[in-house]
Design an enzyme around this catalytic site. Sequence first.
Site, PDB file in Angstrom:
ATOM      1  N   TYR A  89       0.824  -1.215   0.000  1.00 33.93           N
ATOM      2  CA  TYR A  89       0.000   0.000   0.000  1.00 33.93           C
ATOM      3  C   TYR A  89       0.854   1.258   0.000  1.00 33.93           C
ATOM      4  CZ  TYR A  89      -3.962  -3.086   1.076  1.00 33.93           C
ATOM      5  OH  TYR A  89      -4.906  -4.073   1.042  1.00 33.93           O
ATOM      6  N   LYS A 146       3.416 -15.391   2.649  1.00 39.54           N
ATOM      7  CA  LYS A 146       3.323 -16.170   1.409  1.00 39.54           C
ATOM      8  C   LYS A 146       4.756 -16.512   1.018  1.00 39.54           C
ATOM      9  CE  LYS A 146       0.822 -17.815  -2.031  1.00 39.54           C
ATOM     10  NZ  LYS A 146       0.036 -19.042  -1.856  1.00 39.54           N
ATOM     11  N   ASP A 179      -3.199 -18.003   2.002  1.00 39.04           N
ATOM     12  CA  ASP A 179      -4.368 -18.678   1.419  1.00 39.04           C
ATOM     13  C   ASP A 179      -4.924 -19.719   2.377  1.00 39.04           C
ATOM     14  OD1 ASP A 179      -1.881 -19.790   0.947  1.00 39.04           O
ATOM     15  OD2 ASP A 179      -2.419 -20.737  -0.944  1.00 39.04           O
ATOM     16  N   ASP A 235      -5.268  -6.530   5.966  1.00 37.80           N
ATOM     17  CA  ASP A 235      -6.472  -5.819   5.547  1.00 37.80           C
ATOM     18  C   ASP A 235      -7.582  -6.837   5.259  1.00 37.80           C
ATOM     19  OD1 ASP A 235      -8.198  -3.905   4.631  1.00 37.80           O
ATOM     20  OD2 ASP A 235      -7.100  -3.428   2.807  1.00 37.80           O
ATOM     21  N   ASP A 261     -10.772  -8.255   8.111  1.00 39.81           N
ATOM     22  CA  ASP A 261     -12.190  -8.146   7.742  1.00 39.81           C
ATOM     23  C   ASP A 261     -12.870  -9.510   7.815  1.00 39.81           C
ATOM     24  OD1 ASP A 261     -12.336  -5.463   7.355  1.00 39.81           O
ATOM     25  OD2 ASP A 261     -13.129  -5.588   5.321  1.00 39.81           O
TER      26      ASP A 261
END
Length: 362
Positions: A143, A193, A225, A249, A253
Amino acid sequence: MAKFNIAVLPGDGIGPEVVEQAVQVINTVGEKYGHEFVIKEGLLGGCAIDSTGEPLPQETLDLCKSCDAVLLGAVGGEKWDSLPGNKRPEAGLLGIRAGLGLYANLRPAVIYSALKGASPLRPDIVDAGVDIMVVRELTGGMYFGDKGRVQTENMGEAAFDTEKYSVYEVERIARLAFEAAMKRRKKLTSVDKANVLESSRLWREVVVRVSKNYPEVELSHMYVDNAAMQLVRNPKQFDVIVTSNMFGDILSDEASMITGSIGMLPSASLGEGSMGLYEPIHGSAPDIAGQDKANPLATILSVAMMMKYSFSLDAVSEAIESAVVRVLEKGYRTADISSPQTTQVVGTKEMGRLIVGEIKSN
Ligand code: NAD
């Protein structure tokens, strides 16, 4: 007697309504436990735009910097939606996080047994219990990395975003996550990852190195994942999760939504030292603003986080959390968490009054 200065930024929409109840809780625990909490109000978001032209006036930032912690309601609303991006209320949120150097976001996801029915997960999964803390890195990674558009020779226009983490950035978020785990069940899952990304391989190396200072914490690693899948398959396995900005992020959520109730979810954003910004994860809910319908519990639980993470007043934090549990167990609900079965529906003010009463009487 300890003295703490708290900057309070009610914001827009339901922000002032839920913050009013949270401030009453702060005053109540101050009296009961003998601490002095000095409340100093400031403007942020749409209300700040209306009175100063800026979503984050310098005066507000200075006020926050002079305090020990910040309590925020919510910002935003249709009235300011047509303003350019850097003048919108939400720009005030980003500005204050950056201005206070907050690099970690902590979001607990708890399913209260009185609210089990609100979770979209199967009852047998919910019955096992869900109590997770997601620690998300907030100021690095993709980001904030290099980004842009380029013309390629063979494939025309292309765009790129860069995921980049320094050892320093990973070390500080890892330390914070280990500290959080020490205050909980002492289990930390680092999500990355590393099978594909070099930045994740560095992330993992650094987390392992930091873990040597926390021998009591059981550390494990999980690919993102798999983590997304495990959160809905078996959320009970998690205590604290630490991860990068982008993975956090998405996962925070997902973790929030398995609890099923946006009006119940607090958050903390932390930086160096004990300064922190505490806010409910929900927005300004213009659809119910001014109607005494908003659930103030996410903001009240944000105060519980403030007591724990900024002031190290763990007993006060627990007193607030257990007052929330007891009020729910007695069957009181705001409309957003009500169910046809056991519920007495109350408004924002009454819910605040009930929590204050529980804290006083225990
Ligand atoms: P929202 O979270 O405000 O509302 C989503 C839904 O949840 C609405 O139906 C609302 O009534 C309900 N809801 C939210 N909080 C509730 C509570 N405490 N009690 C009962 N019901 C509650 O999200 P939105 O509608 O997408 O956004 C509205 C405004 O809030 C927008 O301007 C948005 O930019 C802003 N926003 C601000 C923040 C923040 O201040 N941190 C976060 C998200 C959205």
